[in-house]
Design an enzyme around this catalytic site. Sequence first.
Site, short mmCIF file in Angstrom:
data_model
loop_
_atom_site.label_atom_id
_atom_site.label_comp_id
_atom_site.label_asym_id
_atom_site.label_seq_id
_atom_site.Cartn_x
_atom_site.Cartn_y
_atom_site.Cartn_z
N GLY A 144 1.26 -0.73 0.26
CA GLY A 144 0.03 -0.31 -0.29
C GLY A 144 0.94 1.62 -0.07
N CYS A 145 -0.17 2.35 -1.01
CA CYS A 145 0.87 3.59 -0.62
C CYS A 145 1.58 3.83 0.98
CB CYS A 145 0.48 4.55 -0.96
SG CYS A 145 -0.89 5.13 -0.19
N TYR A 146 0.79 4.50 1.55
CA TYR A 146 0.89 4.74 3.44
C TYR A 146 2.12 3.80 3.44
CZ TYR A 146 -2.57 8.17 3.58
OH TYR A 146 -3.05 9.69 3.18
#
Length: 333
Positions: free
Chosen positions: A144-146
């Site tokens: 995921g990006c975060y």
Amino acid sequence: MGIRVAVAGASGYAGGELVRLVAGHPEFDLVSATAHSQAGHRLDAVHPQLTGLDLVLTGTDPMALADVDLVFLALPHGESAALAAQLPPDARIVDLGADHRLADPYDWANYYGGTHAGQWTYGLPELPGQREHIAAATRVANTGCYAAAVTLALAPLIAAGAAQAEDVVAVAASGASGAGRTAKPHLLASEVMGDLSPYRVGAHQHVPEIKQATGATSLSFTPVLAPMPRGILATVTAVPARGVDPQAVLAEAYADAPFVHVLPEGRWPHTAATLGSNSCHLQATVDVDSRRMIVVSALDNLGKGAAGQAVQNANIMCGLPETAGLSVWGTTP
């Protein structure tokens, strides 16, 4: 002929960035790009930045993805697993969705809901030993990006015993593209511009992924929507071991990582410096008052946080140079 590639979900932001990267890749041949509601439209009508790329989006079904060597799935969370199960077992797949990231079915049910589809090899090459696992895999779950931003800032410190695993706090601001391309009232320009707003406070779906990847046992994570199209800036704090130099620990951990840059002392990450790249910029210090360790991480949420990371994983899966088709440098201003 190069490695034949299909991109499912090519009409979204991450899908469009994937198409751009694949089309410019020295070893990949883009043969298929699929979408749902945009099927039948020319690709450059949906993504004007790809004008000159002569492709028509087709429907997302197994037949459109079967006759290729490598498939990228850039679909909404919960939609990848059923499609992946219908693809040839020898096809390499990188899933940008969350369907196969988590090991614990309880975490999936608690944060996403529905049936847990099982875990694939986790696609963050900078974790110790993970490149070898990715190279041997035919199924890889992109981060995921975060999770990418926080994990890169934190994982080496916990692994080295330089940071305590049980008291981690992270606050991360992301551009609006991180919420996807579907029209939503709270993402209208007039709502986002000139505003910062937290969301999913205390229950964000990337929490179990970050804990799983870093070894953190307790994590307070607050995401913030920022008035910019793309980019993530994460500030991570933890209790350090006595006398530790977090910058030195990070520099040693990433000495051979082409896309992770620990900045010189006195320079702090900012999102614009990473835009258009597959890089993550890091800086660390110890707070003179609280004595907590502070690590700041910046990356492009559509680059190292999504499409760039996916191409990096695919390069490793296909035995190619890890940096093939990817830029280390950003495009600011």
